[in-house]
Design a protein around this motif. Structure first.
Motif, mmCIF file in Angstrom:
data_model
loop_
_atom_site.group_PDB
_atom_site.id
_atom_site.type_symbol
_atom_site.label_atom_id
_atom_site.label_comp_id
_atom_site.label_asym_id
_atom_site.label_seq_id
_atom_site.Cartn_x
_atom_site.Cartn_y
_atom_site.Cartn_z
ATOM 1 N N VAL A 158 79.161 27.400 26.280
ATOM 2 C CA VAL A 158 79.977 27.154 25.090
ATOM 3 C C VAL A 158 79.054 26.923 23.907
ATOM 4 O O VAL A 158 78.218 26.021 23.928
ATOM 5 C CB VAL A 158 80.899 25.929 25.281
ATOM 6 N N CYS A 159 79.185 27.735 22.874
ATOM 7 C CA CYS A 159 78.390 27.586 21.659
ATOM 8 C C CYS A 159 79.147 26.701 20.677
ATOM 9 O O CYS A 159 80.266 27.033 20.282
ATOM 10 C CB CYS A 159 78.104 28.952 21.041
ATOM 11 N N TRP A 160 78.523 25.603 20.285
ATOM 12 C CA TRP A 160 79.211 24.613 19.453
ATOM 13 C C TRP A 160 78.443 24.354 18.165
ATOM 14 O O TRP A 160 77.249 24.047 18.193
ATOM 15 C CB TRP A 160 79.366 23.304 20.223
ATOM 16 N N ARG A 168 88.606 26.070 17.915
ATOM 17 C CA ARG A 168 89.697 26.936 18.361
ATOM 18 C C ARG A 168 89.306 27.699 19.628
ATOM 19 O O ARG A 168 90.103 27.842 20.556
ATOM 20 C CB ARG A 168 90.054 27.924 17.239
ATOM 21 N N ALA A 169 88.065 28.182 19.670
ATOM 22 C CA ALA A 169 87.601 28.918 20.847
ATOM 23 C C ALA A 169 87.619 28.043 22.094
ATOM 24 O O ALA A 169 88.019 28.483 23.177
ATOM 25 C CB ALA A 169 86.202 29.476 20.602
ATOM 26 N N LEU A 241 80.274 33.629 31.456
ATOM 27 C CA LEU A 241 81.120 33.770 30.272
ATOM 28 C C LEU A 241 80.502 32.982 29.129
ATOM 29 O O LEU A 241 79.971 31.892 29.343
ATOM 30 C CB LEU A 241 82.532 33.244 30.560
ATOM 31 N N ILE A 242 80.565 33.558 27.925
ATOM 32 C CA ILE A 242 80.175 32.849 26.708
ATOM 33 C C ILE A 242 81.439 32.576 25.902
ATOM 34 O O ILE A 242 82.293 33.451 25.755
ATOM 35 C CB ILE A 242 79.188 33.677 25.859
ATOM 36 N N VAL A 243 81.547 31.374 25.380
ATOM 37 C CA VAL A 243 82.681 30.990 24.530
ATOM 38 C C VAL A 243 82.133 30.585 23.175
ATOM 39 O O VAL A 243 81.236 29.734 23.087
ATOM 40 C CB VAL A 243 83.469 29.812 25.152
ATOM 41 N N MET A 244 82.662 31.187 22.107
ATOM 42 C CA MET A 244 82.171 30.851 20.780
ATOM 43 C C MET A 244 83.193 31.217 19.717
ATOM 44 O O MET A 244 84.098 32.023 19.961
ATOM 45 C CB MET A 244 80.843 31.568 20.498
ATOM 46 N N LEU A 273 84.148 35.342 25.050
ATOM 47 C CA LEU A 273 85.462 35.005 24.511
ATOM 48 C C LEU A 273 85.261 34.410 23.124
ATOM 49 O O LEU A 273 84.493 33.460 22.934
ATOM 50 C CB LEU A 273 86.183 34.006 25.413
ATOM 51 N N MET A 274 85.948 34.998 22.149
ATOM 52 C CA MET A 274 85.870 34.528 20.768
ATOM 53 C C MET A 274 87.261 34.241 20.221
ATOM 54 O O MET A 274 88.225 34.886 20.600
ATOM 55 C CB MET A 274 85.193 35.565 19.868
#
Length: 276
Positions: A158-160, A168-169, A241-244, A273-274
């Motif tokens: 997760v990119c924060w 939101r992501a 998975l990447i979330v950003m 996932l964006m």
């Protein structure tokens, strides 16, 4: 929960990692899967080809419709074989309007899954991704061209950065995060100075209250592109998975992405996932 998923289906009889991924994801979440095929209007083709004769445009229309019908049949056979609840739909419009039609359709789904744009259809593929991300109000999951194997959510990155889009992501990705064995929340220090992880600690506490197993990390860019460092870290951690957050804006029928977002979408080595 993820219960209603949209995926694009290619008009040609070619392998589709995005479709394979969507099928497995729908099975994982017991979700309904809708496949969308595109038909470019013959009228638009006529404008491209100096107003070609009617007989040429009619042949073009038949070819486009036949390709969409093949895609629909192949999609139905795949989903029936996998025991999925599914349906195909066709969107028809000019090349300029098709991305907008996709964005409009995507608004009624929990998630839209799209293939990473390849060299053959880079411009049209990018337009579809940008429209869905910036115009649907729903999360978009981009599947790399070389993606292989079944859906896994063992390790999620997760990119924060504390932004609205990142928040939101994370909210949109919660069905995935709660399934993960390990979630790493990372911040990126672009100035080459590693922080103490405080930047991501608050959102990590929030995730832990949802029973997410989470840890906090920090990536130092060291003069490299932020997107490249994120991709490198994801590979090192064997992320599934990447979330950003996805950054950009729409303007006069154009969808314009920010630099990091565009680089991640075009070069991601992990499903991403964006949300915007």
């Amino acid at each position: 929960m993820i219960k209603d998923v949209l995926v694009t289906i290619p008009p040609r009889d070619v392998p589709s990692p995005a479709l394979d991924y969507a099928v497995t994801l729908a099975k994982t979440f017991d979700a309904h899967l809708t496949g969308v095929a595109f038909v470019q209007d013959a009228a638009f083709a006529g404008a491209l080809f100096d107003w070609a004769p009617a007989i040429v445009l009619e042949e073009y229309r038949r070819e486009m419709e036949a390709a969409a019908e093949v895609a629909k049949i192949r999609f139905e056979e795949t989903c029936q074989r996998e025991g999925l609840s599914a349906e195909p739909i066709v969107l028809s419009a000019g090349a300029v309007s098709l991305p907008e039609r996709l964005a409009y359709a995507a608004r009624r789904f929990d998630l839209t899954i799209l293939p990473q744009a390849n060299d053959e259809d880079e411009r049209s593929g990018d337009a579809m991704i940008e429209a869905a991300l910036l115009g649907s109000g729903r999360p978009v999951l981009i599947v790399p061209c070389f993606q292989d194997g079944e859906v896994k959510f063992d390790r999620i990155l997760v990119c924060w950065d504390g932004s609205r889009n990142a928040a939101r992501a994370i909210a949109d990705a919660m069905p995935f995060l709660t399934r993960a064995r390990r979630v790493e929340v990372v911040t990126v220090a672009a100035n080459g100075k590693r922080d103490d992880g405080i930047a991501g600690s608050h959102i990590a506490h929030h995730l832990s209250r949802h029973d997410v197993i989470v840890e906090v990390g920090n990536i130092v860019a060291n003069g490299q592109d932020v997107s490249r460092r994120i991709r490198s870290h994801a590979a090192q951690q064997s992320a599934d998975l990447i979330v950003m957050g996805g950054y950009g804006h729409s303007r006069l029928r154009e969808f314009i992405l920010g630099g990091v977002t565009r680089d991640m979408l075009s070069s991601a080595n992990v499903p991403t996932l964006m949300s915007h």
